[in-house]
Design a protein around this motif. Sequence first.
Motif, short mmCIF file in Angstrom:
data_model
loop_
_atom_site.label_atom_id
_atom_site.label_comp_id
_atom_site.label_asym_id
_atom_site.label_seq_id
_atom_site.Cartn_x
_atom_site.Cartn_y
_atom_site.Cartn_z
N GLN A 46 0.84 -1.21 0.00
CA GLN A 46 0.00 0.00 0.00
C GLN A 46 0.87 1.25 0.00
OE1 GLN A 46 -1.32 -2.51 2.47
NE2 GLN A 46 -2.86 -3.05 0.93
N GLN A 74 -9.43 2.06 4.54
CA GLN A 74 -8.76 1.84 5.82
C GLN A 74 -7.58 0.91 5.68
OE1 GLN A 74 -7.90 3.19 8.50
NE2 GLN A 74 -10.00 3.47 9.26
N GLY A 76 -5.00 -0.98 8.71
CA GLY A 76 -4.63 -1.04 10.13
C GLY A 76 -3.12 -1.03 10.36
N ARG A 211 -7.67 -7.36 -0.98
CA ARG A 211 -8.20 -6.67 -2.17
C ARG A 211 -7.11 -5.74 -2.71
NH1 ARG A 211 -13.05 -2.31 -1.26
NH2 ARG A 211 -11.46 -1.50 0.14
N ALA A 218 0.71 -9.66 6.54
CA ALA A 218 -0.16 -9.30 7.67
C ALA A 218 -1.19 -8.29 7.18
CB ALA A 218 0.65 -8.67 8.80
N CYS A 219 -2.38 -8.34 7.77
CA CYS A 219 -3.41 -7.35 7.46
C CYS A 219 -4.04 -6.93 8.80
CB CYS A 219 -4.47 -7.93 6.52
SG CYS A 219 -5.81 -6.79 6.17
N1 LIG Z 1 -6.25 -4.11 0.95
C1 LIG Z 1 -7.07 -3.37 1.88
C2 LIG Z 1 -6.41 -2.14 2.40
C3 LIG Z 1 -5.17 -2.41 3.20
C4 LIG Z 1 -5.41 -3.20 4.47
C5 LIG Z 1 -4.15 -3.33 5.26
N2 LIG Z 1 -3.08 -4.05 4.74
C6 LIG Z 1 -4.33 -3.48 6.76
O1 LIG Z 1 -3.31 -3.69 7.45
O2 LIG Z 1 -5.42 -3.29 7.26
C7 LIG Z 1 -8.41 -3.00 1.21
O3 LIG Z 1 -8.50 -3.01 -0.03
O4 LIG Z 1 -9.36 -2.71 1.93
#
Ligand SMILES: N[C@@H](CCC[C@H](N)C(=O)O)C(=O)O
Length: 276
Positions: A46, A74, A76, A211, A218-219
């Motif tokens: 990102q 968003q 995190g 997405r 990690a997300c």
């Molecule tokens: N891919 C996500 C946005 C990014 C989320 C992230 N890596 C996290 O740590 O929350 C989306 O398309 O909503």
Amino acid sequence: MLLRFTKMHGLGNDFMVIDLVTQHAQLSAKLIRQWSDRHTGIGFDQLLVVEPPGNPDMDFRYRIFNADGGEVEQCGNGARCFARFVQDKRLTAKSEIHVETAGGPIILNVNADGQITVDMGAPRFSPAQIPFQADTEALTYTLEVGEQQLQISTVSMGNPHSVTLVDDLDSYPVATLGPLIEKHPRFDQGVNAGFMQLIDRHHARLRVYERGAGETLACGTGACAAAVAGIRLGHLVSPVSMQLPGGSLHIEWAGPGQPVMMTGPATRVYEGQIRV
Ligand SMILES: N[C@@H](CCC[C@H](N)C(=O)O)C(=O)O
């Protein structure tokens, strides 16, 4: 013109962070895709952008773009990096930072031990809020994916998440089912597809096919969504240690209407400049 940026990561979910409070740049989806390329660009999951707030009660506006160039609501892990970034760059002297995002306001706290706690706001569950096509709100839905019928929970942490419980996370076909769920026609704006293996009442393992970025290490919002889904289903009890491929996040949630609190690290990798 040279644009200064910082490469950062939260548990291996990696970011290019740019300060558009003191610099100017014209962003486009094409440019972001070029920068995100891991062979010919900087490489990241990102892009995070720091801007002045629109609302004077807030400290900053935080914008998030996936590697595919799409702007999202968003992030995190990015929120923790955002807190470290604005402190390191002396854009604020506050340890509690109020930030506006397209997914709603969040509050970042830099702790004495260097970890960062984010008040991610309250999760939302109604199909319209995800958004997800369903007649009524339910704890789980049956989603037809190829030949399979998956039982999923859906949670909005500002951005959309699905959570599927699995028995064996290591052998689960995340790379094939992830993209099918991500672009499933019942999710009007796509979805982040999480796969969770329960360990005990306070521990679970999670992989997320994000997405616009693919599977990440990690997300953060995925970890919040999975913990919330597990608590709602009665499998998990707060606090939850969510173990992702890149490390663990501490998640607390007191129940419906209450904010999700996420605590974890934020790491600076290097400083760079790119010609725009
Ligand atoms: N891919 C996500 C946005 C990014 C989320 C992230 N890596 C996290 O740590 O929350 C989306 O398309 O909503």
